[in-house]
Design an enzyme around this catalytic site. Structure first.
Site, PDB file in Angstrom:
ATOM      1  N   ASN A 171       0.846  -1.184   0.000  1.00  0.00           N
ATOM      2  CA  ASN A 171       0.000   0.000   0.000  1.00  0.00           C
ATOM      3  C   ASN A 171       0.890   1.245   0.000  1.00  0.00           C
ATOM      4  O   ASN A 171       1.527   1.565   1.003  1.00  0.00           O
ATOM      5  CB  ASN A 171      -0.914  -0.011   1.240  1.00  0.00           C
ATOM      6  CG  ASN A 171      -1.932   1.118   1.223  1.00  0.00           C
ATOM      7  OD1 ASN A 171      -1.621   2.229   0.820  1.00  0.00           O
ATOM      8  ND2 ASN A 171      -3.136   0.820   1.670  1.00  0.00           N
ATOM      9  N   LYS A 180       0.173   3.938   2.740  1.00  0.00           N
ATOM     10  CA  LYS A 180       0.684   3.592   4.067  1.00  0.00           C
ATOM     11  C   LYS A 180       2.206   3.709   4.113  1.00  0.00           C
ATOM     12  O   LYS A 180       2.791   4.212   5.087  1.00  0.00           O
ATOM     13  CB  LYS A 180       0.257   2.165   4.443  1.00  0.00           C
ATOM     14  CG  LYS A 180      -1.217   2.058   4.814  1.00  0.00           C
ATOM     15  CD  LYS A 180      -1.698   0.622   4.876  1.00  0.00           C
ATOM     16  CE  LYS A 180      -0.995  -0.161   5.949  1.00  0.00           C
ATOM     17  NZ  LYS A 180      -1.606  -1.512   6.119  1.00  0.00           N
ATOM     18  N   ASP A 231      -1.490  -3.878  11.010  1.00  0.00           N
ATOM     19  CA  ASP A 231      -2.884  -4.071  10.618  1.00  0.00           C
ATOM     20  C   ASP A 231      -3.683  -3.018  11.357  1.00  0.00           C
ATOM     21  O   ASP A 231      -3.437  -2.744  12.546  1.00  0.00           O
ATOM     22  CB  ASP A 231      -3.385  -5.471  10.952  1.00  0.00           C
ATOM     23  CG  ASP A 231      -4.609  -5.822  10.108  1.00  0.00           C
ATOM     24  OD1 ASP A 231      -4.816  -5.183   9.063  1.00  0.00           O
ATOM     25  OD2 ASP A 231      -5.365  -6.732  10.499  1.00  0.00           O
ATOM     26  N   PHE A 275      -6.754   8.358   2.735  1.00  0.00           N
ATOM     27  CA  PHE A 275      -7.234   7.136   2.077  1.00  0.00           C
ATOM     28  C   PHE A 275      -8.113   6.370   3.059  1.00  0.00           C
ATOM     29  O   PHE A 275      -8.246   6.746   4.237  1.00  0.00           O
ATOM     30  CB  PHE A 275      -6.063   6.275   1.600  1.00  0.00           C
ATOM     31  CG  PHE A 275      -5.114   5.863   2.711  1.00  0.00           C
ATOM     32  CD1 PHE A 275      -5.263   4.643   3.353  1.00  0.00           C
ATOM     33  CD2 PHE A 275      -4.082   6.701   3.116  1.00  0.00           C
ATOM     34  CE1 PHE A 275      -4.398   4.259   4.362  1.00  0.00           C
ATOM     35  CE2 PHE A 275      -3.208   6.319   4.121  1.00  0.00           C
ATOM     36  CZ  PHE A 275      -3.369   5.102   4.755  1.00  0.00           C
ATOM     37  N   TYR A 286     -10.969   5.170   5.253  1.00  0.00           N
ATOM     38  CA  TYR A 286     -12.127   5.804   5.888  1.00  0.00           C
ATOM     39  C   TYR A 286     -11.870   7.268   6.265  1.00  0.00           C
ATOM     40  O   TYR A 286     -12.693   7.880   6.957  1.00  0.00           O
ATOM     41  CB  TYR A 286     -12.501   5.041   7.165  1.00  0.00           C
ATOM     42  CG  TYR A 286     -13.006   3.629   6.921  1.00  0.00           C
ATOM     43  CD1 TYR A 286     -14.362   3.378   6.701  1.00  0.00           C
ATOM     44  CD2 TYR A 286     -12.133   2.547   6.925  1.00  0.00           C
ATOM     45  CE1 TYR A 286     -14.825   2.087   6.498  1.00  0.00           C
ATOM     46  CE2 TYR A 286     -12.580   1.249   6.714  1.00  0.00           C
ATOM     47  CZ  TYR A 286     -13.932   1.028   6.498  1.00  0.00           C
ATOM     48  OH  TYR A 286     -14.396  -0.258   6.307  1.00  0.00           O
ATOM     49  N   ARG A 339      -1.765   5.390  13.308  1.00  0.00           N
ATOM     50  CA  ARG A 339      -0.544   4.819  12.752  1.00  0.00           C
ATOM     51  C   ARG A 339       0.677   5.639  13.189  1.00  0.00           C
ATOM     52  O   ARG A 339       1.731   5.083  13.494  1.00  0.00           O
ATOM     53  CB  ARG A 339      -0.626   4.776  11.228  1.00  0.00           C
ATOM     54  CG  ARG A 339       0.544   4.035  10.578  1.00  0.00           C
ATOM     55  CD  ARG A 339       0.327   3.785   9.097  1.00  0.00           C
ATOM     56  NE  ARG A 339      -0.712   2.795   8.869  1.00  0.00           N
ATOM     57  CZ  ARG A 339      -1.938   3.104   8.427  1.00  0.00           C
ATOM     58  NH1 ARG A 339      -2.268   4.364   8.172  1.00  0.00           N
ATOM     59  NH2 ARG A 339      -2.845   2.160   8.250  1.00  0.00           N
TER      60      ARG A 339
END
Length: 507
Positions: free
Chosen positions: A319, A322, A378, A465, A467, A494
């Site tokens: 991703n 991320k 995750d 990105f 939600y 994160r």
């Protein structure tokens, strides 16, 4: 609490030799430099220039300037670092004051010219040799005369790439060059003459200083050929506390095998080394040679700047959003590789029942297959009114909850499904939670980051990105997508987990 008498003795020795060095400096400065109004660098030199121009006593200017520098430096360098400097400053102050009181004076108030009239250059040479030896004595005993040394140490603390020597040279050039602005020193040519004399003082003083300090540190290498090599090696190790390297040698003429001892030592240890060898084996063959430098334990420190290699670590994701976010948070301390960078193109299974399970599963998969340190994450959006859903299924929420046309990782469909589920709900509290699983040399460690907020009723914002367009963090009236990556990277789930990861890695 036990008192280490050896430490006390060493400290007392340092203070004694610092005082001795300052005494030599005082004699050289007041007897050989001051009478001829020869300028020099450092705070002492600046004080002398002011004295020559205004008559304001050297020791007073010296203590005022150093007092100001000490006040500033105490906060930067600390009391412990400056103790011997403070001792040196006040000792030199009183010595300069006392020397000027007892020395015979000229008519202009300067100390008498020991070398006689017209002997400026010879007096400068003698004065520089003695001041160089004096400063070396102070420095070799962990002391400092303060002044520009304090400035250099302070600058070096905040800018390690700027060497102490460069700062000192720049300061001395400015101090000596200031003579050009004092008309009391005569016309332009006379002032230029004083400046050139000052540069000669600086050059000679530094040369003598380096020579004395390097002579003390000068090292030699011994090769010892002897049938009694074991006895010699034992004696050198026990009596001189030196390491010995044993080499295998082969005599070309005799054809015999023999051992060769290789020892690195200080030059001033040479006599003791020869005496020890001769006592054990008078017939030993010994080769002694000078070496340019010896660095390591027991000798000099390697004073070079080494660019630290960035730690390489794989982030188990494809991703790009991320990956970009994590790289921004970690900054330049680490080189974060993606799965693409290690040529991993397969889909890593995510069959865990919790965020922790999935993060560990992905990290272990990469570590076992590629044998490289890595971390995986995750993230789940946990909505209170939905009992923590979508949670571990956040990325594929729409496809798993009955929307047959939706694909896994379809963020648009996921948001549509979530807004539909909450359409009749007043409680819209939610939280993002990230779990990072790190594997370093087979050891696994996990980190958690949480940000609380709520799900709004319609999408807002064009950045981010997943939600982000419908999640509004607590304390803000904008969604993650409206706040932008700059703010989000500081407050997000994160970001908090990655910060914990970074702190752990740096330790």
């Amino acid at each position: 609490m036990t008192i280490d008498h050896k430490i006390i003795l060493n400290e007392a020795r340092d203070y004694f030799f610092i005082a001795l060095g300052l005494l030599l400096y005082t004699i050289a400065f007041t007897v050989f430099l001051m009478p001829y109004q020869i300028v020099a660098g450092g705070v002492t030199g600046l004080s002398a220039i002011i004295y020559y121009a205004t008559g304001f006593h050297i020791e007073n200017t010296y203590i005022i300037i150093n007092g100001i520098l000490l006040v500033v430096a105490l906060k930067i360098l600390g009391v412990k670092f400056l103790m011997k400097t403070i001792f040196a400053i006040f000792t030199l102050y009183f010595m300069l004051m006392f020397a000027q009181e007892i020395l015979p004076k000229q008519e202009n108030g300067m100390p008498f010219k020991l070398m006689g009239e017209g002997q400026d250059f010879m007096s400068m040479i003698i004065g520089c040799v003695i001041t160089g030896i004096a400063l070396a004595t102070v420095f070799m005993n962990n002391g400092s005369t303060g002044g520009t040394d304090i400035i250099a140490a302070s600058v070096n603390k905040f800018h390690p790439n700027v060497s102490l020597g460069n700062v000192l040279i720049a300061a001395d050039f400015c101090i000596i060059g200031s003579c050009m602005f004092f008309p009391q020193f005569g016309d332009y040519m006379e002032r230029a003459h004083k400046v050139m004399f000052g540069f000669c003082v600086m050059t000679m003083e530094n040369y003598v200083l380096d020579y004395v300090m390097n002579a003390r540190r000068q090292s030699v290498q011994f090769f010892i050929f002897s049938s009694k090599w074991q006895e010699i090696a034992n004696a050198i190790g026990t009596e001189m506390n030196h390491g010995v390297t044993i080499l295998d040698g082969h005599g070309w003429y005799t054809g015999h095998q023999m051992k060769v001892l290789c020892i690195l030592a200080r030059k001033n240890e040479s006599v003791n080394m020869f005496r020890l060898i001769k006592m054990i084996d008078p017939r030993a063959f010994v080769s002694q040679s000078s070496v340019i430098g010896v660095y390591g334990e027991g000798f000099d420190e390697m004073r070079v700047n080494v660019k630290k290699k960035k730690m390489k670590i794989v982030f188990a994701t494809n991703n790009l959003n991320k990956l970009t976010e994590v790289r921004k948070i970690l900054g330049n301390s680490f080189e974060v590789l993606s799965l693409k960078d290690i040529n991993c193109n397969e889909d890593i299974p995510e069959k865990g029942q919790t965020l922790e399970d999935n993060a560990k599963m992905k990290a272990e998969y990469i570590y076992k297959k590629y044998h490289i340190n890595c971390f995986a994450d995750d993230t789940g959006l946990e909505v209170e009114a939905l009992g923590g859903a979508p949670g571990v299924y956040s990325a594929r929420y729409a496809s798993m909850m009955g929307s047959g046309n939706a694909k896994s990782h379809d963020s648009g469909a996921n948001m549509t499904r979530l807004l539909h589920e909450l359409e009749q709900k007043d409680n819209r509290k939610a939280r993002f939670r990230t779990i990072i699983a790190l594997i370093i040399d087979g050891k696994i460690t996990t980190f958690e980051g949480i940000v609380n907020g709520e799900i709004i009723r319609e999408r807002r914002g064009g950045e981010g990105f997943g939600y982000d367009p419908i999640f509004q963090p607590d304390g803000y009236d904008k969604t993650f997508a409206e706040l932008g990556t700059g703010i989000k990277n500081h407050i997000s789930h994160r970001a908090r987990a990655v910060q914990k990861l970074a702190d752990y890695l740096k330790k």
